[in-house]
Write an enzyme that holds these catalytic residues in place. Sequence first.
Site: not given
Length: 640
Positions: A302-303, A386, A455, A487-488, A510-511
């Site tokens: 995660l950026t 990205c 993703h 992912n998602g 991720a989120r």
Amino acid sequence: MEKAEVAVEKRKDVAVKGESAIKPEFLTTKEKFHGFVDSEWKGPKGEKADENDKDEAKETPVEEPKAKKLKLEPEESNKGGKPDGKRLRGQNKSRPHTKPTAYDERRLCLSVIQADKVCPFGDKCHFAHDIPSYLASKPADIGESCYLYDTFGKCAFGLTCRFAKAHTTPDFKTMENAELIKACEGKTTVKNSLSKDLQNRLRKRSVAFKKSAEYLKTLSNNKDKKEQQGNGHSCAAEVAADPTTAAEQQASTEAQAQLQANTDKSPPVKTVGPLTDVDVIKLRSCEKKQVDFQDKLYLAPLTTCGNLPFRRVCKRFGADITCGEMAMCTNLLQGQQSEWALLKRHESEDVFGVQVEGCFPDTMTRCAELINNNTEVDFVDINSGCPIDLVYKKGGGCGLMTRTRKFEQIIKGMNYVLDVPLTVKIRTGVQEKSNVAHKLIPEMKNWGVSMVTLHGRSREQRYTKLADWDYISTCSKLASPVPLFGNGDILSYEDAMKARETGVSGLMIARGALIKPWIFTEIKESRHWDISSSERLDVLRDFTNFGLEHWGSDTRGVEKTRNFMLEWLSFMCRYIPVGLLERVPQKINERPPYYMGRNYLESLMASQHVGDWVRISEMLLGPVPKNFNFLPKHKANAYK
């Protein structure tokens, strides 16, 4: 019965499409919510806020937005002079960039902090040497105990530490705990730091990339052969008409073949005794260091928010695989300290990888060799997902999915120089209705990829639609036997169970991890955790301690820790406690309406206002500096 009907009617009045369903007794309005939060707020020391504090809170430079619209109508979309259906999204590129050093009025010289050193600049030094005058201008200490001193027996920041009272004598000497120092002796908690020697060699371009040169030479040879083949048609008649030229070419080819045969017979290294298989047989790509990816929980790279302290928090909650934030290969090759910081690995990260971004085979191959020779990692990941313009427009990130020839050269080149597995993270495609992942995945199997993460959205979609898990399921079958991670939209263990039914090898989160890092515990224990507000504050306290250890306990380190915490809080405020939900679990695409928590802290943590996030940070890191300003990175979480 009447009460139930009233509750239902109330729910109908308040409910809005795209909002989570919360029990009616907890629902409130925006005015009542902020009125309650402001009136009950107590400062970092526990005193109730006075009128001046309330005025300052109202003067926050960031305004609260209107309710989010799910879809713009055609006539509304042109009001701001924007094309049909377009709206502001992405990053707050004009957000304030105040450097942490700006919060120090005066900085103490390193020779004073480390008493055994002599200042090499003498009278010309720009930093403070007079301790009493420095302490007079230094901000007040935050707390009575220093985490670094309590953990390691010594605080390297000495008098500049914002918890200096805990380890400073009356004559301004820094105390040490000999027992703790001895216990920690020889331990390296953080690996993969950039040494000064390597940084200088990278800047002088004196680092040798032998294996990369070998691979890139084969690329140039292949290119030359193609050019020769292209010219061969026009020269065929000339070669046929000149038998001397053809004979010379044949003789040259035979000589090269004989030379190659003789080379293969000779041992590649000096040996004592008989020649063994180990001396002759080259390690194949399938025999590289193996990582067990099967049925693991993978914390996404995660950026900004996926920093080392945050990863440590997630490891405590049960994340199996962690990965560093996306690093630009060109910046790594230039020896940029800030980019190399993204490769740092904590000792608690047992399965750890780094993610690199680039768009050319030469730079990516050299970068892979650099990482392979100078860091300790379990795998290297290529970012081909990205979506941001800065990366995409130069051909990196999602752009690689449309440049398959370059993509193939990058994967094969990195595989050639790496001793660890190479993984790839992709999206479904670039355009919303044009998926290409199913075409790429079989190709990537042949190129030598060890694992693929998909993703379930395209670049164009960003987060406007739900992830397509049916498509992920199709791709996982195509990827077999290479593991594919999905992912998602995973925010609960129920979401994870449904995702696992698609046949994926593992899950990347991720989120969901940003909103609630304890999601890893929920998935592993198959339960909904109704975590209390005090437990959530303890999670933030752990992050604070890890941040002070990583970035430092002086003013610069404290403010850096605060900034990263505020970025994280811009996601964490979306969490709705399980006990308040009318329907469990919470969905990731549903935003919380205004609600009152079961106590004041729970209500404060539910606030979408940046000023309230700052208040939470003040509970752990003391008051913010006078010139402090913050706006979150993502517009989806920013009041503008």
